[in-house]
Design an enzyme around this catalytic site. Structure first.
Site, mmCIF file in Angstrom:
data_model
loop_
_atom_site.group_PDB
_atom_site.id
_atom_site.type_symbol
_atom_site.label_atom_id
_atom_site.label_comp_id
_atom_site.label_asym_id
_atom_site.label_seq_id
_atom_site.Cartn_x
_atom_site.Cartn_y
_atom_site.Cartn_z
ATOM 1 N N SER A 1 0.797 -1.213 0.000
ATOM 2 C CA SER A 1 0.000 0.000 0.000
ATOM 3 C C SER A 1 0.836 1.273 0.000
ATOM 4 C CB SER A 1 -0.956 -0.040 1.191
ATOM 5 O OG SER A 1 -1.838 1.044 1.131
ATOM 6 N N HIS A 2 0.753 2.007 1.098
ATOM 7 C CA HIS A 2 1.387 3.329 1.177
ATOM 8 C C HIS A 2 2.786 3.248 1.775
ATOM 9 C CE1 HIS A 2 -0.873 2.078 4.621
ATOM 10 N NE2 HIS A 2 -0.046 2.771 5.376
ATOM 11 N N ASP B 1 -2.120 6.733 -3.307
ATOM 12 C CA ASP B 1 -0.985 6.061 -2.655
ATOM 13 C C ASP B 1 -0.377 4.972 -3.546
ATOM 14 O OD1 ASP B 1 -3.030 4.187 -2.453
ATOM 15 O OD2 ASP B 1 -2.284 3.374 -0.576
ATOM 16 N N ASP C 1 -0.693 1.759 -3.987
ATOM 17 C CA ASP C 1 -1.517 0.793 -4.724
ATOM 18 C C ASP C 1 -2.846 1.380 -5.194
ATOM 19 O OD1 ASP C 1 -2.430 0.979 -2.099
ATOM 20 O OD2 ASP C 1 -3.251 -1.041 -2.124
ATOM 21 N N ASP D 1 -5.449 2.929 -3.645
ATOM 22 C CA ASP D 1 -6.743 2.888 -2.956
ATOM 23 C C ASP D 1 -6.987 4.089 -2.036
ATOM 24 O OD1 ASP D 1 -4.918 2.064 -1.071
ATOM 25 O OD2 ASP D 1 -5.935 0.182 -0.565
ATOM 26 N N ARG D 2 -5.945 4.869 -1.745
ATOM 27 C CA ARG D 2 -6.152 6.041 -0.885
ATOM 28 C C ARG D 2 -6.258 7.313 -1.712
ATOM 29 N NH1 ARG D 2 -2.651 5.535 4.639
ATOM 30 N NH2 ARG D 2 -3.418 3.461 5.174
ATOM 31 N N LYS E 1 -11.236 0.215 -1.113
ATOM 32 C CA LYS E 1 -11.308 1.658 -1.237
ATOM 33 C C LYS E 1 -10.680 2.040 -2.561
ATOM 34 C CE LYS E 1 -7.396 2.058 1.919
ATOM 35 N NZ LYS E 1 -7.361 1.200 3.110
HETATM 36 C C1 G1P Z 1 -4.017 1.611 8.221
HETATM 37 C C2 G1P Z 1 -5.204 2.521 8.364
HETATM 38 C C3 G1P Z 1 -6.471 1.767 8.053
HETATM 39 C C4 G1P Z 1 -6.373 1.137 6.665
HETATM 40 C C5 G1P Z 1 -5.112 0.315 6.562
HETATM 41 C C6 G1P Z 1 -4.888 -0.208 5.155
HETATM 42 O O1 G1P Z 1 -4.125 0.539 9.126
HETATM 43 O O2 G1P Z 1 -5.278 3.080 9.663
HETATM 44 O O3 G1P Z 1 -7.555 2.648 8.127
HETATM 45 O O4 G1P Z 1 -7.470 0.319 6.410
HETATM 46 O O5 G1P Z 1 -3.979 1.098 6.921
HETATM 47 O O6 G1P Z 1 -4.763 0.829 4.224
HETATM 48 P P1 G1P Z 1 -3.372 0.504 10.543
HETATM 49 O O7 G1P Z 1 -1.902 0.728 10.247
HETATM 50 O O8 G1P Z 1 -3.915 1.660 11.336
HETATM 51 O O9 G1P Z 1 -3.703 -0.820 11.117
HETATM 52 ZN ZN ZN Z 2 -3.188 1.546 -0.276
#
Ligand code: G1P
Ligand code: ZN
Length: 542
Positions: free
Chosen positions: A112-113, A276, A278, A280-281, A375
Site C-alpha cells: 500500500s502506502h 498512494d 496501490d 486505494d487512498r 477503497k
Molecule cells: C491503516 C489505516 C487503516 C487502513 C489500513 C490499510 O491501518 O489506519 O484505516 O485500512 O492502513 O490501508 P493501521 O496501520 O492503522 O492498522
Molecule cells: Zn493503499
C-alpha cells in the site's frame, strides 16, 4: 511438470490489517513467499479449474512474486490466471477485475502506502470472489496453515512474458495478460458524468493529480488527461517506479507538502489530489483548503446523488470506528443507515454485499463505494470532480456550506511510529485496565462520559471482533481513540485519534490543533504517552 517442494514454517506470517507485510529481504528468504501463497491456496476450497487474478502496485520484487504465484496457481489446479500487463493492477482495479470476470479470487501484491525498494516493504494480500479482502475467518486459516506448512507445489515452466497483452496456455493453465486500465476506466465512465467534467475542464477549471510514482499513474493519465481532457502535465509523477522514486507513497500532508503548498498559494489550481502506492487512498485539497478524509466521506455521501451511478440515492454509509462522526450526521438527516466498523476495509465487505451500505470510508484517506470491494483513490477524485462540475462551486464553498448545514467535526490523528513494541502494548493494556474507572473522571474542563474497547458485531454474518481500539468519550460528544497499527513493519505504531464536534458556525474557522488542544492534553495524561513511549511529540500529525 509439477514439483512438490518440502519446506518448514516461518514464525512471522500473521496477516495484519491488510495482508502480510514485511521488508523485501524477509520476503526474499528461500520459500518465504511460496509458503504464504501455498497457505492461501490450502485455506481455500473449490477453486479447481477456476480463475485467479494477480496484480500488484509495481513495487520492487513485484514481478518475481508474480512469476512464483502464476506457477503455484498452475500447480495447485487453477484453470486460468488473469494478470495485469507489467504486473500492474491497482488495488481497486484488481477488485473490479475479480468481480467483472467472476474470478474465484485474487492475489494483490502491495504494501500500500509503505515505501518500496530493495530494503523497503512488500506485501501479499488475498481477495475473495466479491473482490474484497479476505475476511478474518480466511486470514486466520491462512495464518494457522503457515505455522504447520511442510510443502508447496509449483509448476516448472519458463517465466510468463508480462509485457505483452494476450493469452497463452502454460503448463495446462490459461494465462491472460490484460490491460490494467481498460476495465477500470470503463467502470468510471459508467459511474460519473464524464461529459460534465470534460465541460468543466474545458472552461478552464485547473486540476493537478500527483500519482507519487506509484500505480495510479497510468490510470490517472488515461482518465484525467486522455478521457477528460485535462492538459498534459496535470498528472504528475505518473510513471510507476519500483522504489516510488525514493518517496513514501502515502498521500498525507507531510509526503505531499509540495502539492499542499501549491494549493495554498495565490495562483493555486482549483483542485489538487494524490493517491498512494496501490491506488486505494486519496488526498483531496481544494484551492486554499485541505479536506480531511472524514469530511470528504461525509460530503461525498451527501452529494453522491449528483453522479449518474448514485442518482437513485445511497442505501447507507459505513465508516471505521476512528473516522469522525461527520458522516453520521449526513446519514441521520437523510434517514439512511450508518455503520461503525473496526479499522480495515475488510469489514465493509458484508455491508456492501448485503446492500446495507453504498459508500464507505476511513479517516486514513480511504473512500469507496459498492462499485468494487476496496477503497478507491481515483473514484473519490472523480466523484469530487463530478460534484464540482454539477454544483459549479469551489471546494471551499462546498465544504463551508456542509459545515454550516451539519456542524464541523474537528479531527486529527497523531501517530507515534517505530515505538518499542512492549511499551506500546503496555500502554494499551494499561488503558484497558483503567476503562471501568474512567467515566466521571475530569481532565481540565472535560469529563469522561464513557470508555470502552471497541467490539464489532457484524450485522450480516454475526461474527464478533473484539479489542478494536480504546474509545474515551467526553461529555458534549468529543472523543479520543487509541489503537496500535496493524500495517507497520518496524516496531509498533501508536495511533491517537482526536475529535471534537462544533455546531456553532461562527466557530468553524479555528486552527485544527488549537481546536483540539484540551483533548490532546487529556490524551497525553490518560495514557501517559510520554512516560511509556519516551516520545515528546507525534511522528506524524494528520
Ligand atoms: C491503516 C489505516 C487503516 C487502513 C489500513 C490499510 O491501518 O489506519 O484505516 O485500512 O492502513 O490501508 P493501521 O496501520 O492503522 O492498522
Ligand atoms: Zn493503499
Amino acid at each position: 511438470m509439477i514439483k512438490t517442494v518440502p519446506t518448514t514454517p516461518f514464525k512471522d506470517q500473521k496477516p495484519g490489517t491488510s495482508g502480510l507485510r514485511k521488508k523485501v529481504p524477509v520476503f526474499q528468504q528461500p520459500n518465504y513467499a511460496e509458503n504464504f501463497i501455498q497457505s492461501i491456496f490450502d485455506s481455500l476450497e473449490g477453486f479447481q479449474g477456476k480463475c485467479l487474478v494477480i496484480g500488484g502496485d509495481g513495487r520492487y520484487y513485484n514481478r518475481d512474486v508474480i512469476q512464483k504465484a502464476i506457477k503455484m496457481a498452475a500447480a495447485n489446479g487453477f484453470g486460468k490466471v488473469m494478470v495485469g500487463k507489467g504486473g500492474i493492477l491497482s488495488t481497486p482495479a484488481a477488485s473490479h477485475v475479480i468481480r467483472k470476470y467472476k474470478a474465484f479470487g485474487g492475489i494483490v501484491l502491495s504494501a500500500s502506502h509503505n515505501p518500496g525498494g530493495p530494503t523497503e516493504d512488500f506485501g501479499i494480500k488475498y481477495n475473495i470472489g466479491n473482490g474484497g479482502p479476505a475476511p478474518e475467518k480466511i486470514t486466520d486459516a491462512i495464518y494457522a496453515r503457515t505455522t504447520i506448512i511442510d510443502h508447496y507445489k509449483i509448476a516448472d515452466f519458463p517465466d510468463v512474458n508480462l509485457d505483452r497483452i494476450g493469452r497463452d496456455d502454460v503448463g495446462g493453465m490459461i494465462v491472460s495478460v490484460i490491460d490494467p486500465v481498460e476495465d477500470y476506466a470503463a467502470l468510471m465512465e459508467e459511474l460519473f458524468d464524464f461529459g460534465a467534467i470534460r465541460n468543466l475542464i474545458s472552461l478552464g477549471f485547473r486540476l493537478c493529480f500527483d500519482a507519487m510514482s506509484a500505480v495510479t499513474g497510468p490510470y490517472a493519465k488515461d482518465i484525467l488527461e486522455n478521457r477528460l481532457g485535462a492538459p498534459t502535465g496535470s498528472v504528475r509523477n505518473f510513471m510507476p517506479l519500483p522504489d516510488f522514486g525514493g518517496h513514501h507513497p502515502d498521500p498525507n500532508l507531510v509526503n505531499c507538502h509540495e502539492l499542499y503548498e501549491e494549493m495554498m498559494s495565490d495562483d493555486a489550481p482549483d483542485f489538487g489530489a494524490a493517491s498512494d502506492g496501490d491506488g486505494d487512498r486519496n488526498l483531496i485539497i481544494g484551492k486554499g483548503i485541505y479536506v480531511t478524509p472524514s469530511d470528504s466521506l461525509a460530503i461525498l455521501a451527501a452529494n453522491a446523488n449528483l453522479a449518474p451511478g448514485y442518482s437513485h440515492g445511497i442505501a447507507g454509509i459505513a465508516r471505521s470506528m476512528p473516522t469522525s462522526g461527520a458522516a453520521d450526521r449526513v446519514a441521520e438527516k437523510r434517514g439512511i443507515g450508518i455503520y461503525e466498523t473496526p479499522t480495515g476495509w475488510k469489514f465493509f465487505g458484508n455491508l456492501l454485499d448485503a446492500g446495507l451500505a453504498t459508500i464507505c470510508g476511513e479517516e486514513s484517506s480511504g473512500t469507496g463505494s459498492s462499485h468494487v470491494r476496496e477503497k478507491d483513490g481515483l473514484w473519490a477524485v472523480l466523484l469530487w470532480l463530478n460534484i464540482l462540475a454539477v454544483r459549479g462551486e469551489s471546494v471551499a464553498d462546498i465544504v463551508g456550506q456542509h459545515w454550516a448545514a451539519y456542524g464541523r467535526n474537528y479531527y486529527s490523528r497523531h501517530d507515534y511510529e517505530g515505538v518499542d513494541t512492549d511499551a506500546a502494548n503496555g500502554l494499551i493494556a494499561s488503558l484497558r485496565d483503567k476503562l471501568p474507572t474512567l467515566p466521571g473522571t475530569k481532565f481540565g474542563d472535560l469529563t469522561v462520559s464513557a470508555a470502552d474497547d471497541f467490539s464489532y458485531h457484524d450485522p450480516v454474518d454475526k461474527s464478533v471482533s473484539n479489542n478494536q481500539g480504546i474509545r474515551i468519550l467526553f461529555e458534549g460528544g468529543s472523543r479520543v481513540v487509541f489503537r496500535l497499527s496493524g500495517t507497520g513493519t518496524t516496531g509498533a505504531t501508536l495511533r491517537v485519534y482526536i475529535e471534537r464536534y462544533e455546531a456553532d458556525s461562527t466557530r468553524h474557522n479555528i486552527e485544527t490543533q488549537e481546536a483540539l488542544a484540551d483533548l490532546i492534553v487529556a490524551a497525553q495524561s490518560v495514557a501517559d504517552i510520554r512516560g511509556r513511549t519516551g516520545r515528546d511529540a507525534p511522528t506524524v500529525i494528520t
